[in-house]
Design a protein around this motif. Structure first.
Motif, mmCIF file in Angstrom:
data_model
loop_
_atom_site.group_PDB
_atom_site.id
_atom_site.type_symbol
_atom_site.label_atom_id
_atom_site.label_comp_id
_atom_site.label_asym_id
_atom_site.label_seq_id
_atom_site.Cartn_x
_atom_site.Cartn_y
_atom_site.Cartn_z
ATOM 1 N N ILE A 101 10.756 4.848 -7.415
ATOM 2 C CA ILE A 101 9.603 5.012 -6.536
ATOM 3 C C ILE A 101 8.361 5.329 -7.361
ATOM 4 O O ILE A 101 7.271 4.841 -7.064
ATOM 5 C CB ILE A 101 9.862 6.072 -5.434
ATOM 6 C CG1 ILE A 101 8.755 6.046 -4.364
ATOM 7 C CG2 ILE A 101 9.992 7.451 -6.015
ATOM 8 C CD1 ILE A 101 8.784 4.872 -3.462
ATOM 9 N N LYS A 153 0.843 -1.197 0.000
ATOM 10 C CA LYS A 153 0.000 0.000 0.000
ATOM 11 C C LYS A 153 0.876 1.245 0.000
ATOM 12 O O LYS A 153 2.038 1.205 0.381
ATOM 13 C CB LYS A 153 -0.883 0.002 1.243
ATOM 14 C CG LYS A 153 -1.713 -1.264 1.427
ATOM 15 C CD LYS A 153 -3.167 -0.933 1.439
ATOM 16 C CE LYS A 153 -4.016 -2.131 1.763
ATOM 17 N NZ LYS A 153 -4.359 -2.955 0.663
ATOM 18 N N LEU A 154 0.286 2.352 -0.417
ATOM 19 C CA LEU A 154 0.965 3.651 -0.365
ATOM 20 C C LEU A 154 0.820 4.234 1.027
ATOM 21 O O LEU A 154 -0.174 3.979 1.689
ATOM 22 C CB LEU A 154 0.353 4.610 -1.392
ATOM 23 C CG LEU A 154 0.510 4.193 -2.856
ATOM 24 C CD1 LEU A 154 -0.216 5.185 -3.747
ATOM 25 C CD2 LEU A 154 1.959 4.091 -3.257
ATOM 26 N N PRO A 155 1.731 5.015 1.527
ATOM 27 C CA PRO A 155 3.015 5.355 0.937
ATOM 28 C C PRO A 155 4.008 4.193 1.080
ATOM 29 O O PRO A 155 3.887 3.371 1.987
ATOM 30 C CB PRO A 155 3.477 6.568 1.744
ATOM 31 C CG PRO A 155 2.886 6.353 3.092
ATOM 32 C CD PRO A 155 1.549 5.667 2.838
ATOM 33 N N ILE A 156 4.983 4.149 0.190
ATOM 34 C CA ILE A 156 5.984 3.085 0.183
ATOM 35 C C ILE A 156 7.219 3.589 0.912
ATOM 36 O O ILE A 156 7.750 4.655 0.586
ATOM 37 C CB ILE A 156 6.327 2.693 -1.263
ATOM 38 C CG1 ILE A 156 5.060 2.171 -1.951
ATOM 39 C CG2 ILE A 156 7.439 1.656 -1.294
ATOM 40 C CD1 ILE A 156 5.160 2.088 -3.441
ATOM 41 N N SER A 157 7.664 2.829 1.880
ATOM 42 C CA SER A 157 8.844 3.248 2.649
ATOM 43 C C SER A 157 10.119 3.007 1.850
ATOM 44 O O SER A 157 10.159 2.192 0.928
ATOM 45 C CB SER A 157 8.918 2.465 3.966
ATOM 46 O OG SER A 157 9.306 1.127 3.712
ATOM 47 N N GLU A 190 5.014 3.124 -7.270
ATOM 48 C CA GLU A 190 3.737 3.744 -6.906
ATOM 49 C C GLU A 190 2.688 3.525 -7.991
ATOM 50 O O GLU A 190 1.525 3.238 -7.694
ATOM 51 C CB GLU A 190 3.920 5.237 -6.629
ATOM 52 C CG GLU A 190 4.646 5.511 -5.333
ATOM 53 C CD GLU A 190 4.997 6.972 -5.127
ATOM 54 O OE1 GLU A 190 4.973 7.755 -6.109
ATOM 55 O OE2 GLU A 190 5.315 7.330 -3.977
ATOM 56 N N LEU A 239 11.197 -0.076 -0.654
ATOM 57 C CA LEU A 239 11.704 0.175 -2.004
ATOM 58 C C LEU A 239 13.039 -0.540 -2.212
ATOM 59 O O LEU A 239 13.250 -1.181 -3.242
ATOM 60 C CB LEU A 239 11.855 1.673 -2.256
ATOM 61 C CG LEU A 239 12.460 2.067 -3.606
ATOM 62 C CD1 LEU A 239 11.565 1.616 -4.760
ATOM 63 C CD2 LEU A 239 12.697 3.565 -3.658
ATOM 64 N N VAL A 286 1.429 -0.034 -7.696
ATOM 65 C CA VAL A 286 0.544 -0.191 -6.532
ATOM 66 C C VAL A 286 -0.816 0.455 -6.798
ATOM 67 O O VAL A 286 -1.855 -0.079 -6.402
ATOM 68 C CB VAL A 286 1.207 0.394 -5.268
ATOM 69 C CG1 VAL A 286 0.226 0.454 -4.108
ATOM 70 C CG2 VAL A 286 2.429 -0.439 -4.894
ATOM 71 N N MET A 287 -0.840 1.587 -7.515
ATOM 72 C CA MET A 287 -2.104 2.278 -7.783
ATOM 73 C C MET A 287 -2.920 1.590 -8.873
ATOM 74 O O MET A 287 -4.142 1.599 -8.833
ATOM 75 C CB MET A 287 -1.840 3.733 -8.171
ATOM 76 C CG MET A 287 -1.356 4.555 -6.996
ATOM 77 S SD MET A 287 -1.119 6.331 -7.267
ATOM 78 C CE MET A 287 -0.872 6.533 -8.988
#
Length: 92
Positions: free
Chosen positions: A38, A14-18, A42, A22, A45-46
């Motif tokens: 990144i 899920k967002l946000p990605i740490s 993202e 990454l 993931v979206m």
């Protein structure tokens, strides 16, 4: 006594990605391409589903699940499957 089994948890990223996630994903993705930005991660993931497997909070495996609709129904395709080579056993 340790029975040799690993406590592995599966979920969708899920967002946000740490930054730690990454870096872990880039280690796994190295067999597919040089690195994943990144922004690329993202977007994945979206727009798709990035399934991850964690052991003790660290990512040790991943797979992309792409789902789309066609006239006969929904289709899912699993791509970019990668895993860490080993899981270090707990001491003790």
């Amino acid at each position: 006594m340790h029975d040799g089994s690993a406590d592995i948890h599966y979920s969708f990223l899920k967002l946000p990605i740490s930054r730690i996630d990454l870096l872990a994903i880039n280690k796994l993705a190295a067999e597919f391409k040089g690195s994943v930005s990144i922004a690329e991660l993202e977007a994945t993931v979206m727009n798709e589903h990035l399934a991850i497997a964690r052991h003790e909070g660290k990512i040790l495996g991943m797979a992309t699940l792409a789902v789309y609709h066609k006239p006969t129904g929904y289709v899912g395709i699993i791509e970019d499957v990668a895993r860490a080579l080993t899981i270090a056993p707990k001491a003790g």
